[in-house]
Design an enzyme around this catalytic site. Structure first.
Site, PDB file in Angstrom:
ATOM      1  N   ASP A  69       0.853  -1.184   0.000  1.00 25.54           N
ATOM      2  CA  ASP A  69       0.000   0.000   0.000  1.00 25.54           C
ATOM      3  C   ASP A  69       0.890   1.235   0.000  1.00 25.54           C
ATOM      4  O   ASP A  69       2.032   1.188   0.476  1.00 25.54           O
ATOM      5  CB  ASP A  69      -0.904   0.013   1.236  1.00 25.54           C
ATOM      6  CG  ASP A  69      -1.962  -1.081   1.195  1.00 25.54           C
ATOM      7  OD1 ASP A  69      -2.413  -1.427   0.090  1.00 25.54           O
ATOM      8  OD2 ASP A  69      -2.329  -1.585   2.270  1.00 25.54           O
ATOM      9  N   ASP A  81      -7.134  -1.452  -4.542  1.00 29.41           N
ATOM     10  CA  ASP A  81      -8.205  -1.134  -3.586  1.00 29.41           C
ATOM     11  C   ASP A  81      -9.170  -0.108  -4.169  1.00 29.41           C
ATOM     12  O   ASP A  81     -10.387  -0.203  -3.979  1.00 29.41           O
ATOM     13  CB  ASP A  81      -7.606  -0.598  -2.285  1.00 29.41           C
ATOM     14  CG  ASP A  81      -6.734  -1.619  -1.581  1.00 29.41           C
ATOM     15  OD1 ASP A  81      -6.994  -2.828  -1.729  1.00 29.41           O
ATOM     16  OD2 ASP A  81      -5.790  -1.208  -0.876  1.00 29.41           O
TER      17      ASP A  81
END
Length: 204
Positions: free
Chosen positions: A155, A174
């Site tokens: 991330d 995401d």
């Protein structure tokens, strides 16, 4: 190839490529993982394999910098997520977490493909599902590639409010999943089952 499958293939692959490319750039520019790697093949080998043991701050790839995009609101900073969305289940033992995520990921892929096959591809009312399902599929596969390669997801997008409140770090996969799920919610409201034509009344 039917139009709906062309959309599925193009959008799914597009999300996967964009997701993996942005993660590669983040590892290259924000971590020390590629230090000493002089060729693309060496960098890709380092990118798709985990470090043996986590180092400082429990990270496998060590950060060296971050980028403030909007001071006090948004930054690019390397992070690792061994769990599910927003870090859920990250504390499960690896021997439980790994098989669970493999099962859930593969089950989600099969479910998405099953529902996509039921679309006609020609009904204008299906447009939200026609584009939403490939987004979810591409995002799910993008993160699944991370889990298979290194047992954690990279991330790097971090939204925060003066560092007093922060949204959990996320990535392109995401974003695709969230947008796709949002489109499927819209689809559930705008697409109605067509009622079957009433049988003609029999003459007396």
């Amino acid at each position: 190839m039917p139009r709906k499958y062309a959309i599925l293939l193009a959008l799914t692959l597009g999300v996967i490529v964009l997701d993996q490319w942005t993660k590669y750039l983040v590892v290259r520019d924000l971590t020390t993982r590629f230090d000493g790697a002089t060729t693309l093949s060496q960098r890709l080998g380092a990118f798709y394999s985990p470090a043996e043991e986590p180092g400082r701050r429990g990270l496998h790839f060590q950060p060296k910098t971050h980028v403030e995009v909007a001071e006090n609101f948004f930054r690019l900073r390397y992070a690792e997520n061994p769990g599910a969305a927003w870090g859920m289940f990250r504390d499960l033992p690896p021997h439980v977490r790994g098989p669970l995520f493999h099962l859930v990921s593969l089950g989600a892929v099969l479910l998405i493909v099953f529902y996509f096959r039921k679309l006609s591809g020609t009904d204008p009312a299906e447009v939200w599902a026609l584009w939403g399902l490939p987004l979810v599929l591409g995002g799910a596969l993008g993160n699944y590639i991370d889990r298979v390669a290194r047992a954690f997801v990279i991330d790097f997008l971090e939204a925060h409010w003066y560092d007093k409140a922060a949204w959990p770090s996320f990535n392109v996969a995401d974003m695709a999943i969230c947008i796709g799920v949002g489109m499927l919610v819209v689809d559930a409201f705008v697409r109605k089952e067509k009622p079957e034509a009433s049988a003609p009344a029999k003459a007396s």
